[in-house]
Scaffold this active site. Structure first.
Site, PDB file in Angstrom:
ATOM      1  N   ASN A  42       0.813  -1.217   0.000  1.00 50.82           N
ATOM      2  CA  ASN A  42       0.000   0.000   0.000  1.00 50.82           C
ATOM      3  C   ASN A  42       0.849   1.271   0.000  1.00 50.82           C
ATOM      4  O   ASN A  42       0.439   2.314  -0.528  1.00 50.82           O
ATOM      5  CB  ASN A  42      -0.949   0.002   1.199  1.00 50.82           C
ATOM      6  CG  ASN A  42      -0.227  -0.142   2.520  1.00 50.82           C
ATOM      7  OD1 ASN A  42       0.436  -1.162   2.766  1.00 50.82           O
ATOM      8  ND2 ASN A  42      -0.345   0.839   3.397  1.00 50.82           N
ATOM      9  N   HIS A  57      -4.919  -4.083  10.782  1.00 54.40           N
ATOM     10  CA  HIS A  57      -5.283  -4.418   9.398  1.00 54.40           C
ATOM     11  C   HIS A  57      -6.234  -5.600   9.297  1.00 54.40           C
ATOM     12  O   HIS A  57      -6.151  -6.400   8.357  1.00 54.40           O
ATOM     13  CB  HIS A  57      -4.026  -4.676   8.574  1.00 54.40           C
ATOM     14  CG  HIS A  57      -3.078  -3.518   8.539  1.00 54.40           C
ATOM     15  ND1 HIS A  57      -3.444  -2.277   8.067  1.00 54.40           N
ATOM     16  CD2 HIS A  57      -1.776  -3.416   8.928  1.00 54.40           C
ATOM     17  CE1 HIS A  57      -2.405  -1.457   8.162  1.00 54.40           C
ATOM     18  NE2 HIS A  57      -1.392  -2.111   8.689  1.00 54.40           N
ATOM     19  N   HIS A 107       2.443  -6.295   5.454  1.00 52.75           N
ATOM     20  CA  HIS A 107       1.404  -5.357   5.892  1.00 52.75           C
ATOM     21  C   HIS A 107       1.280  -5.248   7.406  1.00 52.75           C
ATOM     22  O   HIS A 107       1.318  -4.149   7.958  1.00 52.75           O
ATOM     23  CB  HIS A 107       0.068  -5.731   5.260  1.00 52.75           C
ATOM     24  CG  HIS A 107      -0.909  -4.592   5.173  1.00 52.75           C
ATOM     25  ND1 HIS A 107      -0.520  -3.298   4.926  1.00 52.75           N
ATOM     26  CD2 HIS A 107      -2.265  -4.558   5.299  1.00 52.75           C
ATOM     27  CE1 HIS A 107      -1.593  -2.511   4.901  1.00 52.75           C
ATOM     28  NE2 HIS A 107      -2.657  -3.260   5.124  1.00 52.75           N
ATOM     29  N   HIS A 165       2.874  -5.449  10.903  1.00 54.78           N
ATOM     30  CA  HIS A 165       4.268  -5.317  11.320  1.00 54.78           C
ATOM     31  C   HIS A 165       4.579  -6.237  12.493  1.00 54.78           C
ATOM     32  O   HIS A 165       4.837  -5.814  13.617  1.00 54.78           O
ATOM     33  CB  HIS A 165       4.562  -3.858  11.678  1.00 54.78           C
ATOM     34  CG  HIS A 165       4.326  -2.922  10.530  1.00 54.78           C
ATOM     35  ND1 HIS A 165       4.200  -1.559  10.682  1.00 54.78           N
ATOM     36  CD2 HIS A 165       4.188  -3.163   9.189  1.00 54.78           C
ATOM     37  CE1 HIS A 165       3.995  -0.999   9.504  1.00 54.78           C
ATOM     38  NE2 HIS A 165       3.979  -1.958   8.586  1.00 54.78           N
TER      39      HIS A 165
END
Length: 450
Positions: free
Chosen positions: A215, A311, A338, A340
């Site tokens: 992203n 997320h 994505h 972490h």
């Protein structure tokens, strides 16, 4: 099925004997009192040489015997040429490529050169120079047969933690580095792309780096700047044409002479049933012969399975559109970023444990500036499928030993040290008689086999 690659040593044979009849054997270590580290500062890597001096050098594999060398010069008159040979300073071959540049508001990139060199011999060190000037670099081509070692790092960034991760990854050799998205964390600040390129050059110029987008590579602003992935596509050109893809955002490639087929999928471009990516993926998987390619792995950015509070659900629509394709093809493992943190799941299909599904691994802990995703939901619907999870910076290594077995390990950054916190032996689904056909009866038989 016959084993692909070199004979397994006696010690490995003993290890394999311990896992005979199972698809997975895990050695996840227990909990620790390790204090999760906070994010560290961005490392700014300057260019102190002339405008004609090549910088931000990195390489990527193209086909079975070529490499693409990418470099940038501020001087627009430097040629897109690479000289190379097998001994230092002795360049008996050369190649000419192409160049591009892009604008992002008031920023104009340097001249971005892409030069494909080869044919090259496998497992061989080559020395090369870019643009006819500047420093000499060297790289080693990947092996043509198994074993092969793949370093896998997601959400890299360019911080002091990133430096630690790359240092630890380089302490033992790997053949290729795979990155499932979020490279520079420039987020529109284009000079950060330049500092990132210089930051990773010592590693990315020595081994092929194969990346897909995250992203943070989108960099589009409504009305003001509508061109998504402009910097990423210009700077990190991957071999998508060679795999029949029309987009740099998804592609595939073979490693170890075709023993490993790697899918690099795009989480941020269309993937539904009517999309180009979906059609390409169906065709790409149809070309894979598992008798010749015992290992099939995929990388993408947004997780389909995730018990971290960060997320949640962001990969669900892609899972619904694509998961069945990977399952039917018997993909062995799916690596994502994505989030972490690090998390490894058992073999899964459609939100349930399934011995014929891929192992899902989140490896979004490369060292980015945003820090770690510290919170996991113990009551998450997928918690029973999660084998190991920890919010720490680190990197992973997939050593594909032969046609039936591979070893995965996750290495946590403990300041100056690298600590193996999770490891698992994987058995290729192509070696499983029960998973040979994607039918309900074969899945039931595989469960019995476990």
């Amino acid at each position: 099925m016959a084993t692909t690659g070199r004979p397994v040593s006696a010690s490995l044979a003993i290890a394999f004997g311990l896992v005979a009849g199972v698809l997975l054997f895990a050695t996840a270590m227990g909990t620790s009192e390790f204090v999760r580290p906070p994010p560290r500062r961005i490392v700014t890597t300057l260019h102190a040489k002339s405008d004609s001096h090549p910088q931000q050098v990195h390489i990527s594999a193209v086909g079975s015997d070529h490499m693409r060398v990418t470099y940038i010069t501020e001087d627009k008159h430097v040629p897109s040429t690479v000289e190379y040979g097998r001994s230092p300073g002795n360049y008996d071959s050369s190649a000419t490529g192409e160049s591009t540049s892009y604008r992002y508001f008031f920023y104009t990139s340097g001249k971005i050169h892409h030069v494909k060199i080869g044919p090259l011999e496998p497992g061989t060190v080559y020395y090369y120079r870019c643009g006819g000037v500047g420093d000499e670099f060297s790289f080693k081509t990947p092996p043509a047969t198994l074993p092969i070692e793949l370093a896998i790092i997601g959400d890299l960034g360019q911080t002091e933690w990133t430096a630690s991760t790359l240092l630890h990854a380089n302490q033992s050799n790997y053949d290729m580095l795979l990155l499932p998205g979020d490279l520079s964390y420039a987020d529109g600040q284009q000079p950060l792309w330049d500092t990132f390129g210089r930051f990773v050059e010592p590693q990315a110029s020595r081994r092929p780096w194969m990346v897909t987008e995250g992203n943070h590579e989108i960099e589009a602003l409504p009305i003001l700047h509508c061109h998504e992935f402009a910097s990423y596509n210009a700077r990190w050109r991957m071999p998508h044409e060679e795999s029949g893809s029309t987009s740099n955002l998804y592609y595939s490639f073979d490693a170890a002479g075709g023993a490993v087929h790697v899918l690099m999928l795009g989480s941020y471009t269309d993937y539904d049933n009517a999309s180009e990516q979906h059609r390409w993926l169906v065709a790409d998987l149809a070309r894979v012969d598992r008798t010749r390619t015992p290992w099939l792995v995929a990388l993408l950015h947004a997780p389909w399975y995730n018990t971290n509070t960060a997320h949640q659900g962001e990969g669900e629509s892609m899972r619904e559109a694509v998961e069945a394709l990977l399952y039917e093809a018997r993909v062995d493992a799916v690596f994502v970023g994505h989030v972490h943190a690090y998390e490894r799941f058992t073999r899964i299909y459609d939100n349930a444990a399934d011995p014929c599904g891929p192992v899902y691994i989140t490896i979004g802990d490369g060292g980015n500036r945003e820090g770690l995703a510290l919170s996991f939901d113990k009551n998450h619907k997928s918690a029973t499928l999660s084998v190991f999870r920890e919010a720490s910076f680190g990197h992973g290594r997939l050593r594909v030993v032969n046609g039936t077995h591979a070893h995965w390990s996750w290495h946590r950054n403990d300041d100056a040290d690298s600590t193996v916190r999770d490891q698992v032996w994987l058995q290729s689904l192509s070696a499983s008689r029960a998973c040979g056909l994607p039918s309900s009866s074969s899945v039931a038989a595989a469960r019995d086999e476990l």
